[in-house]
Design a protein around this motif. Structure first.
Motif, short mmCIF file in Angstrom:
data_model
loop_
_atom_site.label_atom_id
_atom_site.label_comp_id
_atom_site.label_asym_id
_atom_site.label_seq_id
_atom_site.Cartn_x
_atom_site.Cartn_y
_atom_site.Cartn_z
N ILE A 1 -29.38 -43.54 5.58
CA ILE A 1 -30.11 -43.32 6.83
C ILE A 1 -31.30 -44.27 6.98
O ILE A 1 -31.76 -44.49 8.10
N GLY A 2 -31.77 -44.86 5.88
CA GLY A 2 -32.81 -45.88 6.00
C GLY A 2 -32.31 -47.07 6.81
O GLY A 2 -33.00 -47.56 7.72
N HIS A 3 -31.11 -47.53 6.50
CA HIS A 3 -30.51 -48.65 7.25
C HIS A 3 -30.32 -48.28 8.72
O HIS A 3 -30.62 -49.06 9.61
N LEU A 4 -29.80 -47.08 8.94
CA LEU A 4 -29.46 -46.67 10.31
C LEU A 4 -30.71 -46.51 11.16
O LEU A 4 -30.75 -46.90 12.33
N LEU A 5 -31.75 -45.96 10.53
CA LEU A 5 -33.01 -45.76 11.26
C LEU A 5 -33.64 -47.10 11.62
O LEU A 5 -34.19 -47.28 12.72
N LEU A 6 -33.55 -48.06 10.72
CA LEU A 6 -34.07 -49.40 11.02
C LEU A 6 -33.31 -50.00 12.20
O LEU A 6 -33.91 -50.56 13.12
N TYR B 1 -27.72 -35.61 3.58
CA TYR B 1 -28.95 -35.92 4.34
C TYR B 1 -29.55 -37.26 3.97
O TYR B 1 -30.43 -37.76 4.66
N MET B 2 -29.10 -37.85 2.87
CA MET B 2 -29.55 -39.23 2.58
C MET B 2 -28.62 -40.22 3.28
O MET B 2 -29.00 -41.34 3.58
N VAL B 3 -27.40 -39.76 3.49
CA VAL B 3 -26.39 -40.56 4.21
C VAL B 3 -25.80 -39.64 5.28
O VAL B 3 -25.90 -38.42 5.16
N PRO B 4 -25.18 -40.20 6.33
CA PRO B 4 -24.53 -39.34 7.32
C PRO B 4 -23.45 -38.49 6.64
O PRO B 4 -22.86 -38.92 5.64
N LEU C 1 -41.38 -44.37 7.58
CA LEU C 1 -41.20 -44.76 6.18
C LEU C 1 -40.26 -43.78 5.49
O LEU C 1 -40.52 -42.59 5.44
N LEU C 2 -39.18 -44.29 4.96
CA LEU C 2 -38.22 -43.43 4.27
C LEU C 2 -38.06 -43.93 2.84
O LEU C 2 -37.62 -45.05 2.62
N GLU C 3 -38.42 -43.08 1.91
CA GLU C 3 -38.30 -43.51 0.51
C GLU C 3 -36.88 -43.23 0.04
O GLU C 3 -36.60 -42.26 -0.65
N ILE C 4 -35.99 -44.09 0.48
CA ILE C 4 -34.57 -43.87 0.19
C ILE C 4 -33.94 -45.23 -0.07
O ILE C 4 -34.30 -46.23 0.55
N SER C 5 -33.05 -45.27 -1.05
CA SER C 5 -32.39 -46.53 -1.39
C SER C 5 -30.96 -46.24 -1.84
O SER C 5 -30.65 -45.13 -2.30
N SER C 6 -30.12 -47.24 -1.73
CA SER C 6 -28.74 -47.09 -2.23
C SER C 6 -28.76 -46.84 -3.73
O SER C 6 -27.94 -46.09 -4.26
#
Ligand code: ATP
Ligand code: MG
Length: 206
Positions: free
Chosen positions: A15-20, A183-186, A163-168
């Motif tokens: 979701i970090g990528h998608l939000l960006l 919730y970290m990914v769709p 800011l999302l503290e999330i990474s692959s």
């Protein structure tokens, strides 16, 4: 058209990528955002195989399904060769002279961009939209943007997304320990990871 380019390994997309992508689309009035999975990232030592690339692509498909302005672009999706951003962006400018390109990235990429192959060649091809990430605050971002602009004539704008503290990496780590990644990914991506037993016995892939 104004096209955002969201490049990455997407192992997996989150979701970090998608939000960006979404904030770049909204705040900069883009027409489309192209998700550009890298087949064989030059800066990462991964156990990449065709299968792994297929999985990464399929997860992007699922993540962006139903969003008409999010597109999957397979230009770099070739596991047998390295893709370099400068080459891809030069090719895109050549192939689509009618489009204006915006390269979307996070702070870690903005601060390491001088290590990218022929990074100077990237700047004339696009405007960079840079989002904060991890411990880089807005002041540090602005200083780095100023530095790259002055040193190389780069055109860089601050992309203000939550800011999302999330990474692959964190997602792979959780999946490898049999923990959920909901919730970290769709949801369809979380299901895909589970059904395909991805990231099991692969603790050292960062
Ligand atoms: P990994 O942990 O495997 O490196 P990642 O989460 O960093 O994965 P990438 O595919 O490496 O994802 O990142 C692609 C781009 O997305 C990079 O420019 C990165 O900075 C940006 N990005 C990824 N996650 C975030 C996030 N949570 N906030 C801001 N930018 C992000
Ligand atoms: Mg990364």
């Amino acid at each position: 058209m104004k096209i955002g380019i969201m490049g990455g390994t997407f192992d997996p997309v989150h979701i970090g990528h998608l939000l960006l992508g979404e904030f770049a689309y909204e705040d900069f009035g883009l027409d489309e955002v192209w998700f550009l999975p890298n087949g064989n990232p030059p800066h990462k030592e991964t156990a990449d195989t065709e299968t792994a690339l297929d999985h990464r692509i399929e997860m992007i498909r699922k993540a962006i399904e139903g969003v008409p302005y999010f597109r999957l672009n397979l230009y770099e999706a070739d596991a047998s060769r390295h893709s370099y951003t400068y080459q891809t962006m030069q090719a895109f400018n050549h192939m689509y002279p009618e489009h204006e390109f915006f390269f979307i990235l996070g702070a870690d990429s903005l601060f390491s961009i001088e290590q990218w192959r022929y990074f100077r060649e990237i700047f004339p091809t696009c405007t960079i939209l840079a989002a904060m990430r991890d411990d880089k605050d807005a002041d540090e971002m602005r200083r780095q943007i100023r530095y790259l602009s002055d040193a190389y004539g780069a055109r860089i704008r601050l992309l203000q997304a939550p800011l999302l503290e999330i990474s692959s990496t964190a997602i792979r780590d959780r999946a490898s320990r049999n923990l959920g990644v909901r919730y970290m990914v769709p949801d369809p991506v979380a299901e895909y990871i589970k059904n395909n037993h991805l990231y099991k016995d692969k603790t050292d892939r960062s």
